[in-house]
Scaffold this motif. Structure first.
Motif, mmCIF file in Angstrom:
data_model
loop_
_atom_site.group_PDB
_atom_site.id
_atom_site.type_symbol
_atom_site.label_atom_id
_atom_site.label_comp_id
_atom_site.label_asym_id
_atom_site.label_seq_id
_atom_site.Cartn_x
_atom_site.Cartn_y
_atom_site.Cartn_z
ATOM 1 N N ASN A 237 -25.771 -47.482 2.708
ATOM 2 C CA ASN A 237 -25.731 -48.344 1.441
ATOM 3 C C ASN A 237 -24.462 -48.499 1.061
ATOM 4 O OD1 ASN A 237 -28.417 -49.544 0.436
ATOM 5 N ND2 ASN A 237 -29.000 -47.575 1.124
ATOM 6 N N GLN A 238 -24.100 -49.385 0.121
ATOM 7 C CA GLN A 238 -22.709 -49.518 -0.505
ATOM 8 C C GLN A 238 -22.777 -49.637 -2.117
ATOM 9 O OE1 GLN A 238 -19.905 -49.512 1.454
ATOM 10 N NE2 GLN A 238 -21.238 -49.485 3.285
ATOM 11 N N THR A 240 -19.803 -50.403 -4.054
ATOM 12 C CA THR A 240 -18.642 -51.126 -4.575
ATOM 13 C C THR A 240 -19.209 -52.546 -4.571
ATOM 14 O OG1 THR A 240 -17.428 -51.415 -2.480
ATOM 15 C CG2 THR A 240 -16.964 -49.530 -4.135
ATOM 16 N N ALA A 243 -18.945 -55.229 -1.421
ATOM 17 C CA ALA A 243 -19.870 -54.636 -0.387
ATOM 18 C C ALA A 243 -21.505 -54.509 -0.743
ATOM 19 C CB ALA A 243 -19.605 -53.283 0.049
ATOM 20 N N MET A 244 -21.627 -54.358 -1.733
ATOM 21 C CA MET A 244 -23.144 -53.990 -2.402
ATOM 22 C C MET A 244 -23.659 -55.424 -2.604
ATOM 23 S SD MET A 244 -24.294 -51.860 -5.761
ATOM 24 C CE MET A 244 -25.766 -51.489 -6.115
ATOM 25 N N GLU A 247 -24.997 -56.124 0.957
ATOM 26 C CA GLU A 247 -25.656 -55.216 1.623
ATOM 27 C C GLU A 247 -27.187 -55.588 0.932
ATOM 28 O OE1 GLU A 247 -27.892 -52.366 3.551
ATOM 29 O OE2 GLU A 247 -25.834 -53.142 3.837
ATOM 30 N N SER A 359 -29.402 -43.100 -1.026
ATOM 31 C CA SER A 359 -27.984 -43.142 -0.673
ATOM 32 C C SER A 359 -27.341 -41.664 -0.522
ATOM 33 C CB SER A 359 -27.036 -44.103 -1.643
ATOM 34 O OG SER A 359 -26.004 -44.282 -1.275
ATOM 35 N N THR A 471 -19.873 -42.814 -2.657
ATOM 36 C CA THR A 471 -18.724 -43.336 -2.246
ATOM 37 C C THR A 471 -18.029 -42.440 -1.591
ATOM 38 O OG1 THR A 471 -17.509 -43.645 -4.240
ATOM 39 C CG2 THR A 471 -18.784 -45.524 -3.683
ATOM 40 N N THR A 518 -17.145 -54.684 8.235
ATOM 41 C CA THR A 518 -18.083 -54.517 7.091
ATOM 42 C C THR A 518 -16.943 -54.927 5.750
ATOM 43 O OG1 THR A 518 -17.394 -52.261 6.842
ATOM 44 C CG2 THR A 518 -19.335 -52.757 8.176
ATOM 45 N N GLU A 520 -16.999 -52.712 3.417
ATOM 46 C CA GLU A 520 -16.324 -51.489 3.264
ATOM 47 C C GLU A 520 -14.985 -51.470 3.910
ATOM 48 O OE1 GLU A 520 -17.347 -46.587 3.378
ATOM 49 O OE2 GLU A 520 -18.158 -48.190 5.027
ATOM 50 N N ASN A 546 -23.955 -56.490 7.402
ATOM 51 C CA ASN A 546 -24.539 -55.520 6.758
ATOM 52 C C ASN A 546 -25.652 -54.798 7.465
ATOM 53 O OD1 ASN A 546 -26.557 -57.382 6.771
ATOM 54 N ND2 ASN A 546 -26.664 -58.166 4.835
#
Length: 568
Positions: A237-238, A240, A243-244, A247, A359, A471, A518, A520, A546
């Motif tokens: 899972n992201q 930021t 990226a979130m 996802e 997460s 993170t 990704t 990330e 993702n």
């Protein structure tokens, strides 16, 4: 603004020298290239009044001789055939043909033969055979991405096509940058080796004249690596922003489809997330989710003050109501409304799927030791009725990748538990990811279990504490960039192609991940470049992953492997 600037420069050159009303004709790939690099309003400013796909334009017979046709296509045999048919009975006054990569001589001759009415004004190669989604991040948007997991004996027909497409994309990157690189690849990956060798053959033999650019003191570096060397990054899972969003909701060509999240105004059902077109997104794309909420609140507060409203805003729901109640505000500041909608939707998903709980365990698996505690944590989450099937699967995969050699008995217990709780996902997929990307297959040491320096770093990080528990993870790519920056990328792990070796530290590095990047990782690249270390990194891949897409690729590769008589 390296890649985005290169794309925009090519599109500008394509359109500005052709005066008058134009129709822009694209294919399924170049439509992504243009839509990411250029807005609709900018196309209108260049007198582009119609945008069509090359296969659909073939079906129309209506004459439009008042328009000038600007074609921007990949030089595929299918596109050449479309063009030949359209040139045989031209509908437009002029034809200007641009191709995103190297044309073969035979293709040029075929087009010339079809232009009996001499409507073609020019044919040019503009090297944009990639989608520049960020200044230092590109993708090839390859639909059959799972093929990289299959050995040639399983899929002899599609693998060469896959490799050819990757080589074409990499070649166009270096042609657009006017560079010829030294090439290295990941030793443990057959497909990375094949792509590196074919790229070298193209640049140094077949098209050596085209790549004969001015020599630099230290040549740029192309490093071809395999997604399977770090299967953890696309499983996490992201937290930021960019990226979130990818996802939890999904980003395709810098666009987010919001049609399925409820009743939204028509202009908000698909929104653009581009660092080039959205100043707020550019400033916040790498920020943590908690900070995003506060930054959006501050932005809304400022606009609220401008509109002389005294409404109190305390929560994300309050912000959403505020935007809905002010049509004029929404029209003027649709950007704010877009970000409020995204953050509101992601907050719902986080709560519904208990992602903060999930997460935290993911990050512990990815970053810290402690097999006994990890086993108990994963087992407890598998028993949690609120946790979704896909989150259960990802956790068991992460545990398996981390402890496959240490706890086979506990791993089998988790397989059985997963099978009983998640009928949709069978444990065979976890075993397949171990065959594809287990410890024996990987070059890198992203868990820090084997390298004494990494073990020391992990201990120090644990002692100092982490600012944000969600993170902690750094992708293996971060270590790879550090090794390149310090001149410590081991030849035995990342050999050179041919007799071309590098003397000194490169100033420009393109890292291509076969199997996909990704967000990330693209964040790591952007942060590394922001340090001004003297090296500029560019990241590219076959797709942008993702967890949903990574799992889909695994399932498709597993299905194809099972249908073959070859054991993978």
């Amino acid at each position: 603004m390296v890649l985005v600037s290169a794309v925009r420069d090519y599109i500008n050159r394509m359109l500005q020298d052709i005066s008058g009303m134009k129709v822009l004709i694209l294919d399924s790939h170049t439509v992504s290239v243009v839509s990411v690099g250029y807005s609709q309003s900018e196309l209108l400013q260049k007198e582009v009044f119609l945008v069509e796909l090359v296969d659909s334009i073939s079906k129309s017979k209506e004459s439009m001789s008042h328009l000038k046709a600007v074609y921007f296509l990949r030089p595929t045999s299918e596109n050449i055939q479309h063009l030949r048919r359209q040139l045989a009975s031209p509908r437009f006054g002029e034809y200007h043909l641009f191709f995103s990569n190297i044309l073969k001589d035979t293709q040029i001759h075929n087009l010339a033969d079809s232009d009996e009415q001499e409507v073609v004004q020019q044919i040019q190669e503009f090297y944009v055979d990639f989608v520049a989604i960020d200044p230092y991040h590109f993708t090839l948007n390859m639909p059959s991405n799972h093929i990289y997991m299959l050995p040639a004996v399983v899929d002899t027909s599609n693998l060469p096509h896959f490799c050819d497409r990757v080589v074409d994309g990499i070649a166009s990157i270096f042609l657009s940058l006017k560079r010829r690189p030294i090439i290295r690849y990941q030793r443990t990956s057959d497909i990375a080796k094949r792509i590196a060798q074919e790229t070298a053959r193209l640049m140094y033999q077949q098209e050596s004249g085209l790549f004969d650019f001015r020599r630099m003191e230290v040549s740029p570096l192309l490093l071809v690596i395999d997604r399977r060397d770090d299967p953890v990054a696309p499983l996490l899972n992201q937290w930021t922003y960019q990226a979130m969003v990818h996802e939890l909701i999904g980003i395709q060509d810098n666009k987010v489809d919001l049609r399925n999240i409820g009743k939204l105004p028509k202009d908000q059902q698909e929104v653009v997330l581009s660092s080039e077109q959205d100043a707020f997104f550019k400033a916040n794309m790498y920020e943590n989710f908690g900070d995003i909420g506060m930054n959006i609140k501050r932005l809304v507060d400022e606009f609220q003050q401008i509109s002389k409203s005294n409404q109190s805003i305390q929560t994300i729901e309050d912000m959403a109501k505020f935007v809905d109640n002010y049509p004029d505000y929404r029209k003027m500041h649709g950007n704010v409304s877009k970000h409020v909608t995204l953050v509101t939707e992601m907050s719902k998903i986080v709560e519904e799927r208990k992602l903060m709980l999930v997460s935290q365990t993911e990050q512990e698996l990815a970053c810290n030791g402690g097999q006994v505690a990890a086993f108990e944590a994963v087992k407890n989450i598998l028993n949690n009725e609120s946790v979704s099937d896909i989150d259960r699967l990802r956790l068991v995969m992460l545990y398996a990748l981390r402890y496959e050699k240490e706890s086979p008995v506990q791993l089998m217990q988790l397989f059985n538990k997963l099978a009983s709780r998640s009928a949709k996902y069978k444990p065979g997929l976890v075993q397949f990811v171990l065959k594809q990307a287990g410890v024996d297959k990987r070059t890198g040491d992203f868990f820090g279990n084997r390298d004494l320096l990494n073990i020391a770093r992990n201990m120090a990080r644990g002692l100092k504490g982490v600012e944000n528990v969600y993170t902690q993870h750094q992708p293996l790519l971060f270590q790879t960039m550090e090794s390149i920056s310090k001149g410590r990328l081991r030849d035995v792990d990342y050999p050179y192609v041919g007799n071309h070796f590098q003397q000194g530290r490169p100033q420009e590095v393109v890292i291509f991940i076969v199997g996909g990047t990704t967000y990330e990782e693209s964040r790591s690249v952007a942060l590394q470049n922001a340090r001004n270390s003297g090296i500029r990194f560019i990241l590219g891949g076959s797709v942008v992953l993702n967890s949903k897409r990574f799992l889909k690729d695994l399932e498709e590769a597993q299905r194809m492997a099972r249908s073959s008589t070859v054991v993978v």
